[in-house]
Design a protein around this motif. Structure first.
Motif, PDB file in Angstrom:
ATOM      1  N   ALA A 205     -55.546 -21.589   1.719  1.00  0.00           N
ATOM      2  CA  ALA A 205     -56.327 -21.753   2.950  1.00  0.00           C
ATOM      3  C   ALA A 205     -55.490 -21.359   4.152  1.00  0.00           C
ATOM      4  O   ALA A 205     -54.256 -21.460   4.132  1.00  0.00           O
ATOM      5  N   ASP A 206     -56.172 -20.884   5.189  1.00  0.00           N
ATOM      6  CA  ASP A 206     -55.537 -20.753   6.500  1.00  0.00           C
ATOM      7  C   ASP A 206     -55.555 -22.147   7.126  1.00  0.00           C
ATOM      8  O   ASP A 206     -56.627 -22.744   7.308  1.00  0.00           O
ATOM      9  N   ILE A 207     -54.377 -22.649   7.461  1.00  0.00           N
ATOM     10  CA  ILE A 207     -54.242 -24.043   7.903  1.00  0.00           C
ATOM     11  C   ILE A 207     -53.740 -24.043   9.345  1.00  0.00           C
ATOM     12  O   ILE A 207     -52.668 -23.494   9.632  1.00  0.00           O
ATOM     13  N   TYR A 208     -54.522 -24.657  10.232  1.00  0.00           N
ATOM     14  CA  TYR A 208     -54.129 -24.666  11.652  1.00  0.00           C
ATOM     15  C   TYR A 208     -54.830 -25.816  12.371  1.00  0.00           C
ATOM     16  O   TYR A 208     -55.882 -26.303  11.940  1.00  0.00           O
ATOM     17  N   THR A 209     -54.219 -26.252  13.458  1.00  0.00           N
ATOM     18  CA  THR A 209     -54.802 -27.304  14.296  1.00  0.00           C
ATOM     19  C   THR A 209     -55.599 -26.677  15.430  1.00  0.00           C
ATOM     20  O   THR A 209     -55.502 -25.471  15.690  1.00  0.00           O
ATOM     21  N   GLY A 210     -56.365 -27.532  16.118  1.00  0.00           N
ATOM     22  CA  GLY A 210     -57.211 -27.063  17.201  1.00  0.00           C
ATOM     23  C   GLY A 210     -56.530 -27.130  18.552  1.00  0.00           C
ATOM     24  O   GLY A 210     -55.305 -27.073  18.654  1.00  0.00           O
TER      25      GLY A 210
END
Length: 425
Positions: free
Chosen positions: A35-40
């Motif tokens: 998965a592409d994992i990132y915060t907002g």
């Protein structure tokens, strides 16, 4: 080129230490490969209110507070991002995990639409793996253990880079949907039982309020006779008996015999918690004056003003705190009845009319003396107490049973997830 990619794939597999054995056809992989994992984005509260609150167009903005512990996401929080090209977004069908603060690792949602989201939430935009499978894995005990082991800092969180290195058990692509379906089928049955148990819990206070109202509005039939509330005597609390405050604990100044010391925190509603009793020294005359007798009603002055319990054991040598009123009833007055009526007045918000203080509330002796009590004859008092003891005990048992069911369902769901990600479903 083909050999180079094969070498990279072999290296990637070697890097993972298998936490447990997987079935044939499964493999362990890092989260970053699935998965592409990132915060907002973080939005200043003033800017949020001025620019994004109440907009009719745009993507819904989801913060940590909008994700419930049961996985529900509140999309109707009033915040929409109309210039979302300047924000990080997550597509529909994306798991969202809280990775910072008190809810880290425990709040988790699954987006049903494209959204903008806060900087404490982490999106798992899946590639080559069923997103619902990832969503359920993030709820598993194994993942939670891995997550909590990596928490750090004063706020308590896990970095995105660390998340990317957490291992995932990956079933064959053609098995993923059937595993998700199996999980959801079993969860759906458990959710039906959960809703029934929650209904019992949610209605507990309502049922208890109705029972108390019936008892203190003269609607009970006692000994085949209905005593109308108009016939109850109207008294002030000071007419019912004698109330005394206790003694301030001062270990440096007190002398005499060592004796147990009853504090505000030891008095619960209708019961005592004596697990953390302190002791103090007091003179024999003080012990005699402040001892505990069977039938004494102890009422909290502060903390939760009015909280009270009747001492039902034999007489005992206790010194009680100055923040507690000890009430000894006159003849013809039941301490248990008075305790229930104080509780009823507290439940309907009438007892607070007699609290003093602004920030910290107290029920002083002077205020307590003015609290109005409606008093039927003693035989009716005892009958009402017996009725309330019996009915409320049944209600409490039903509440405990419902809570036990909810606890068992939570354990069953964890067990299902553990089996699912070991290939045992």
């Amino acid at each position: 080129m083909e050999n180079f990619e094969l070498e990279l794939e072999n290296k990637r597999q070697i890097e993972i230490i298998e936490p447990y054995k997987l079935p044939e056809g499964w493999k362990w992989d890092f989260a970053k490969n699935l998965a592409d994992i990132y915060t907002g984005n973080s939005i200043n509260e003033t800017v949020k209110q001025e620019k994004y609150f109440g907009q009719m167009q745009g993507l819904n903005f989801i913060g940590t507070k909008d994700v419930d512990f049961d996985g529900t996401i509140n999309y109707e929080n009033g915040v929409k991002i109309n210039d979302y090209e300047n924000f990080k977004t997550a597509p529909a069908n994306t798991p969202l995990l809280c990775i910072e603060g008190g809810s880290a690792g425990r709040k988790l949602g699954f987006s049903e639409e494209e959204i903008c989201f806060g900087n404490k939430l982490c999106a798992f935009v899946c590639k080559g793996i069923n997103p619902k499978l990832v969503y359920y894995y993030l709820q598993s005990d194994f993942f939670y253990h891995c997550f909590m082991k990596e928490r750090h800092g004063l706020i308590g969180g896990v970095s995105v880079n660390t998340l990317k290195q957490i291992p995932f058990p990956v079933p064959p692509i053609n098995s993923q949907l059937s595993i998700v379906n199996s999980i959801e089928t079993m969860f759906a049955k458990l959710d039906q039982a959960q809703e029934k148990a929650k209904s019992v819990l949610d209605s507990f206070e309502t049922r208890k309020a109705a029972i108390l109202h019936k008892a203190f509005s003269g609607q009970l039939r006692i000994e085949n006779e209905e005593l109308k509330i108009e016939d109850w005597e109207k008294k002030s609390f000071s007419d019912l008996g004698i109330a005394n405050l206790g003694k301030m604990l001062d270990a440096n100044k007190n002398t005499g015999n060592e004796v147990r010391y009853l504090r505000n925190v030891n008095v619960r509603w209708f019961d005592f918690d004596l697990s953390d009793l302190l002791t103090m020294r007091a003179k024999p005359e003080e012990i005699k004056k402040l001892s505990v007798k069977k039938g004494d009603l102890f009422i909290c002055e502060g903390g939760e003003p009015g909280r009270c319990a009747v001492w039902k054991d034999e007489d005992a040598d206790f010194i009680f705190q100055k923040a507690i009123h000890r009430f000894r009833p006159n003849e013809g007055v039941s301490s248990e009845f008075v305790a229930y009526e104080l509780y009823y007045l507290n439940q309907i918000g009438k007892l607070s009319d007699y609290f003093t203080g602004t920030t910290i509330k107290h029920l002083t002796g002077q205020s307590l003396a003015k609290v109005p009590i409606k008093l039927p004859p003693l035989n009716y008092q005892l009958s009402i107490v017996n009725f309330l003891d019996t009915v409320l005990e049944k209600e409490s048992r039903a509440k405990e049973a419902a809570q036990t069911v909810l606890d068992q369902i939570a354990l069953l769901k964890k067990s299902i997830l553990a089996r699912a990600f070991r290939g045992e479903l």
